[in-house]
Design an enzyme around this catalytic site. Structure first.
Site, PDB file in Angstrom:
ATOM      1  N   ASP A   1     -15.210   7.009  -2.843  1.00  9.68           N
ATOM      2  CA  ASP A   1     -16.257   7.328  -1.867  1.00  9.68           C
ATOM      3  C   ASP A   1     -15.985   8.619  -1.090  1.00  9.68           C
ATOM      4  O   ASP A   1     -16.695   8.955  -0.165  1.00  9.68           O
ATOM      5  CB  ASP A   1     -16.454   6.168  -0.890  1.00  9.68           C
ATOM      6  CG  ASP A   1     -15.209   5.854  -0.069  1.00  9.68           C
ATOM      7  OD1 ASP A   1     -14.189   6.566  -0.190  1.00  9.68           O
ATOM      8  OD2 ASP A   1     -15.262   4.877   0.709  1.00  9.68           O
TER       9      ASP A   1
ATOM     10  N   LYS B   1      -2.079  11.428  12.891  1.00  5.58           N
ATOM     11  CA  LYS B   1      -1.087  10.682  13.668  1.00  5.58           C
ATOM     12  C   LYS B   1      -0.540   9.490  12.881  1.00  5.58           C
ATOM     13  O   LYS B   1       0.477   8.929  13.242  1.00  5.58           O
ATOM     14  CB  LYS B   1      -1.701  10.190  14.982  1.00  5.58           C
ATOM     15  CG  LYS B   1      -2.192  11.297  15.891  1.00  5.58           C
ATOM     16  CD  LYS B   1      -1.071  12.175  16.351  1.00  5.58           C
ATOM     17  CE  LYS B   1      -0.499  11.628  17.625  1.00  5.58           C
ATOM     18  NZ  LYS B   1       0.652  12.348  18.102  1.00  5.58           N
TER      19      LYS B   1
ATOM     20  N   ASN C   1      -7.975   3.985   6.470  1.00  5.74           N
ATOM     21  CA  ASN C   1      -9.011   4.811   5.860  1.00  5.74           C
ATOM     22  C   ASN C   1      -9.753   5.645   6.894  1.00  5.74           C
ATOM     23  O   ASN C   1     -10.176   5.133   7.933  1.00  5.74           O
ATOM     24  CB  ASN C   1      -9.994   3.914   5.108  1.00  5.74           C
ATOM     25  CG  ASN C   1     -11.001   4.699   4.329  1.00  5.74           C
ATOM     26  OD1 ASN C   1     -12.002   5.127   4.868  1.00  5.74           O
ATOM     27  ND2 ASN C   1     -10.737   4.886   3.049  1.00  5.74           N
TER      28      ASN C   1
ATOM     29  N   ASP D   1       1.221   3.969  16.979  1.00  9.60           N
ATOM     30  CA  ASP D   1      -0.237   4.078  16.887  1.00  9.60           C
ATOM     31  C   ASP D   1      -0.755   3.440  15.596  1.00  9.60           C
ATOM     32  O   ASP D   1      -1.833   2.857  15.577  1.00  9.60           O
ATOM     33  CB  ASP D   1      -0.718   5.522  17.018  1.00  9.60           C
ATOM     34  CG  ASP D   1       0.038   6.515  16.159  1.00  9.60           C
ATOM     35  OD1 ASP D   1       0.891   6.112  15.354  1.00  9.60           O
ATOM     36  OD2 ASP D   1      -0.230   7.716  16.308  1.00  9.60           O
ATOM     37  N   ASP D   2       0.030   3.497  14.537  1.00  8.57           N
ATOM     38  CA  ASP D   2      -0.345   2.853  13.276  1.00  8.57           C
ATOM     39  C   ASP D   2      -0.431   1.338  13.473  1.00  8.57           C
ATOM     40  O   ASP D   2      -1.373   0.689  12.989  1.00  8.57           O
ATOM     41  CB  ASP D   2       0.681   3.133  12.181  1.00  8.57           C
ATOM     42  CG  ASP D   2       0.981   4.594  11.972  1.00  8.57           C
ATOM     43  OD1 ASP D   2       0.854   5.050  10.832  1.00  8.57           O
ATOM     44  OD2 ASP D   2       1.370   5.281  12.939  1.00  8.57           O
TER      45      ASP D   2
ATOM     46  N   SER E   1     -13.331   9.212   0.715  1.00 13.55           N
ATOM     47  CA  SER E   1     -12.473   8.957   1.863  1.00 13.55           C
ATOM     48  C   SER E   1     -11.003   9.111   1.486  1.00 13.55           C
ATOM     49  O   SER E   1     -10.657   9.244   0.314  1.00 13.55           O
ATOM     50  CB  SER E   1     -12.724   7.548   2.411  1.00 13.55           C
ATOM     51  OG  SER E   1     -12.301   6.574   1.467  1.00 13.55           O
TER      52      SER E   1
ATOM     53  N   GLU F   1       0.795  -1.230   0.000  1.00 14.79           N
ATOM     54  CA  GLU F   1       0.000   0.000   0.000  1.00 14.79           C
ATOM     55  C   GLU F   1       0.827   1.280   0.000  1.00 14.79           C
ATOM     56  O   GLU F   1       0.457   2.251  -0.638  1.00 14.79           O
ATOM     57  CB  GLU F   1      -0.946   0.012   1.207  1.00 14.79           C
ATOM     58  CG  GLU F   1      -2.089  -0.960   1.098  1.00 14.79           C
ATOM     59  CD  GLU F   1      -3.164  -0.505   0.131  1.00 14.79           C
ATOM     60  OE1 GLU F   1      -3.210   0.679  -0.230  1.00 14.79           O
ATOM     61  OE2 GLU F   1      -3.970  -1.347  -0.263  1.00 14.79           O
TER      62      GLU F   1
ATOM     63  N   ASP G   1       3.034  10.344  10.612  1.00 11.82           N
ATOM     64  CA  ASP G   1       4.278  10.807  11.220  1.00 11.82           C
ATOM     65  C   ASP G   1       5.249   9.629  11.316  1.00 11.82           C
ATOM     66  O   ASP G   1       4.940   8.510  10.901  1.00 11.82           O
ATOM     67  CB  ASP G   1       4.037  11.472  12.584  1.00 11.82           C
ATOM     68  CG  ASP G   1       3.374  10.562  13.599  1.00 11.82           C
ATOM     69  OD1 ASP G   1       3.384   9.314  13.422  1.00 11.82           O
ATOM     70  OD2 ASP G   1       2.834  11.075  14.588  1.00 11.82           O
TER      71      ASP G   1
ATOM     72  N   ASN H   1      -9.999   8.392  -3.037  1.00 11.81           N
ATOM     73  CA  ASN H   1     -10.906   7.253  -3.081  1.00 11.81           C
ATOM     74  C   ASN H   1     -12.256   7.676  -3.657  1.00 11.81           C
ATOM     75  O   ASN H   1     -12.718   8.797  -3.451  1.00 11.81           O
ATOM     76  CB  ASN H   1     -11.088   6.655  -1.682  1.00 11.81           C
ATOM     77  CG  ASN H   1      -9.806   6.046  -1.164  1.00 11.81           C
ATOM     78  OD1 ASN H   1      -9.031   5.469  -1.903  1.00 11.81           O
ATOM     79  ND2 ASN H   1      -9.578   6.187   0.124  1.00 11.81           N
TER      80      ASN H   1
ATOM     81  N   ASP I   1      -6.820   7.712   2.647  1.00  6.79           N
ATOM     82  CA  ASP I   1      -6.014   6.681   3.300  1.00  6.79           C
ATOM     83  C   ASP I   1      -4.728   7.312   3.811  1.00  6.79           C
ATOM     84  O   ASP I   1      -4.106   8.115   3.114  1.00  6.79           O
ATOM     85  CB  ASP I   1      -5.685   5.560   2.311  1.00  6.79           C
ATOM     86  CG  ASP I   1      -6.931   4.923   1.731  1.00  6.79           C
ATOM     87  OD1 ASP I   1      -7.884   4.699   2.482  1.00  6.79           O
ATOM     88  OD2 ASP I   1      -6.935   4.647   0.521  1.00  6.79           O
TER      89      ASP I   1
END
Length: 101
Positions: free
Chosen positions: A23, A54, A34, A62-63, A25, A9, A57, A21, A27
């Protein structure tokens, strides 16, 4: 699967951003999370309880936490046919070849 997702990705780019996207949205980040499902906004399910800013970075803790939720969620990664095509039941060694994992 998350390692393959990150490679496929975003090419492991922590600042990757896709706002195109169909719709409406966007990413975000290394896992291309998303905003309609994972972001802390009024229109979102807020499943990860964090702002998408967040996710772009250098701190990917957190990802990773959010990606774990994605993997466990029934609406998570399996809905994306391209990810399944490129990652599920595949040899993922190419994504780990240059890492120390």
């Amino acid at each position: 699967m998350p390692v393959c997702l990150a490679g496929y990705e975003s090419n492991f780019n922590t600042q990757a951003f896709n706002e195109k996207n169909a719709d409406g949205s966007s990413d975000y980040g290394i896992f291309q999370l998303n905003n309609l499902w994972w972001e802390d906004k009024h229109f979102s399910e807020n499943a990860c309880n964090t702002l998408c800013s967040k996710f772009v970075d250098e701190d990917i803790d957190d990802d990773i936490l959010c990606a774990k939720k994605v993997v466990k969620d029934p609406k998570g990664m399996s809905f994306d046919k391209e990810i399944v095509k490129h990652c599920k039941s595949k040899d993922l060694s190419k994504y780990l070849a240059s890492s120390k994992l």
